[in-house]
Design a protein around this motif. Sequence first.
Motif, PDB file in Angstrom:
ATOM      1  N   ASN A  91       0.433  -0.780  -0.109  1.00 42.78           N
ATOM      2  CA  ASN A  91       0.348   0.071   0.205  1.00 42.78           C
ATOM      3  C   ASN A  91       1.132   1.117   0.082  1.00 42.78           C
ATOM      4  N   SER A  92       1.933   1.468  -0.455  1.00 45.41           N
ATOM      5  CA  SER A  92       2.657   2.311  -0.838  1.00 45.41           C
ATOM      6  C   SER A  92       2.206   3.364  -1.975  1.00 45.41           C
ATOM      7  N   ARG A  93       2.710   4.717  -1.398  1.00 43.50           N
ATOM      8  CA  ARG A  93       2.517   5.997  -1.862  1.00 43.50           C
ATOM      9  C   ARG A  93       4.298   7.150  -2.309  1.00 43.50           C
ATOM     10  N   SER A  94       4.600   7.190  -3.134  1.00 43.76           N
ATOM     11  CA  SER A  94       5.570   7.593  -3.211  1.00 43.76           C
ATOM     12  C   SER A  94       5.196   8.980  -4.250  1.00 43.76           C
ATOM     13  N   VAL A  95       7.121   9.997  -3.928  1.00 41.26           N
ATOM     14  CA  VAL A  95       6.913  10.954  -4.931  1.00 41.26           C
ATOM     15  C   VAL A  95       8.055  11.658  -5.400  1.00 41.26           C
ATOM     16  N   LEU A  96       8.455  11.607  -5.956  1.00 46.53           N
ATOM     17  CA  LEU A  96       9.481  12.610  -6.798  1.00 46.53           C
ATOM     18  C   LEU A  96       9.114  13.374  -7.369  1.00 46.53           C
ATOM     19  N   HIS A  97       9.478  14.910  -6.775  1.00 48.02           N
ATOM     20  CA  HIS A  97       9.956  16.046  -6.762  1.00 48.02           C
ATOM     21  C   HIS A  97      11.463  15.977  -7.337  1.00 48.02           C
ATOM     22  N   ALA A  98      10.479  17.127  -8.600  1.00 50.56           N
ATOM     23  CA  ALA A  98      11.966  17.773  -9.246  1.00 50.56           C
ATOM     24  C   ALA A  98      12.232  19.551  -9.970  1.00 50.56           C
ATOM     25  N   VAL A  99      13.100  20.217 -10.091  1.00 45.78           N
ATOM     26  CA  VAL A  99      13.468  21.381  -9.963  1.00 45.78           C
ATOM     27  C   VAL A  99      13.955  21.694 -11.636  1.00 45.78           C
ATOM     28  N   LEU A 100      13.957  21.624 -12.553  1.00 45.42           N
ATOM     29  CA  LEU A 100      15.114  21.932 -13.682  1.00 45.42           C
ATOM     30  C   LEU A 100      14.633  23.049 -13.893  1.00 45.42           C
ATOM     31  N   ARG A 101      16.292  23.366 -14.048  1.00 46.54           N
ATOM     32  CA  ARG A 101      16.640  25.189 -14.697  1.00 46.54           C
ATOM     33  C   ARG A 101      17.005  25.080 -16.029  1.00 46.54           C
TER      34      ARG A 101
END
Length: 408
Positions: free
Chosen positions: A138-148
Amino acid sequence: MRTTKLIPLAAALTAGLLLAGCSADGEPTGASGGDAPTTANVDKAALDTGDYPTTPAPPYGYADPTSAGSIEGQRLSEFTTLPYEIDADLTEVKMPTGPLKDGGAVSMLISGNVSQVALDNGMMTGFSTVASTPGRDNSRSVLHAVLRFGDNAAATAAAEGIYQGLLTEDSGMGLPVPENIDVLPNTKVTVHDIPDLKKVDVNALTVHGDYIIYTWASAPTDQKDWTAKSVAKALQLQEPLLDKFPATPKDKTKELKIDQNDLLIYAVPNKEGDARQTSQMAVYGPRGMAHRSTNPQLTYEVLTGAGVEHAASYNTSVYRAASADDAITVLDAFVDDLTAAGFAAAPAPAGLPDAKCLAKDTTSGEENYCYVVNGRYMGEAGGLDKKDVDQQIAAQYLILEQADQDAE
């Protein structure tokens, strides 16, 4: 901050995102507080420092074209949303958490040929952070990124190219579909239901000035609403942070100091020949260190409360607190956190009886951490080889003896 070495995790290839099969640098937290560390009992003649240097490094100078993207990405970490701020249960840090030195690094985030899109549009740097809820069920995941990128036009073109790539490049589990999120009218969104895995993945791309804010969220199929809420929360938190980032102008990268706050010179470097990660040889703030911590929220709150504005990360980590008492507070908090995670007190290195060391048997071997305080500075060493960790912290002690206690 409890920085663990990279520990392999299961790889998760989804509709448009590849989570690399290893965890992020974390850090130990741990041990009982106890009496404040002192250096009165140090026997320098008995210290075993191996091949590690025992004096501060010479000034590191300025970035070159091959390192500028990594250094700017390290700086960007302090202005990137932490996963636990999106959902308090996102505490298990994973790779690829760290600086993105150029467009080619986007291949670590998104499968297919989209990294070429980022390269073609001149992506300059970025930072990504990944975390999941603990456990596999029942896992939840997030990948969050900022690209310049170099300007808004380039960021806009790259966002469209990446979006089209997500919609047309099949990673082996079918294609996602475009979708609108009412509260995110300027965000390009794809949704991928994966019946075989009983999960749903969402990719969201938002252009913000010269940047792309990219968020991937994954959850069990019956929690699809969570994915939409998570990408919306990530964007809500990220935009004001990004507006505060003092970005280095494109034509000033040659003036970008490697050691931003004259602190990296006090960290023990890698041994000659050892590979260096882009997250190493770096100076971070509390938020940057928290991204890589085994306990992100505790790390951020403890470092902020102790006035640790800057910390250096190389083979060891060095924290410069507001005062000597604050440095001890950080040490005690990290040691208590590790103790709560099942670490037990371990022998201090020969000649350095007041170092605080802890160990725990894991599937990767015995994890070891040692800490030492000198005035406002705390040094931290970790690894799977107890002798090597002892040598690192012994060398760290001798280096910190020469640290500037009045530095700002």
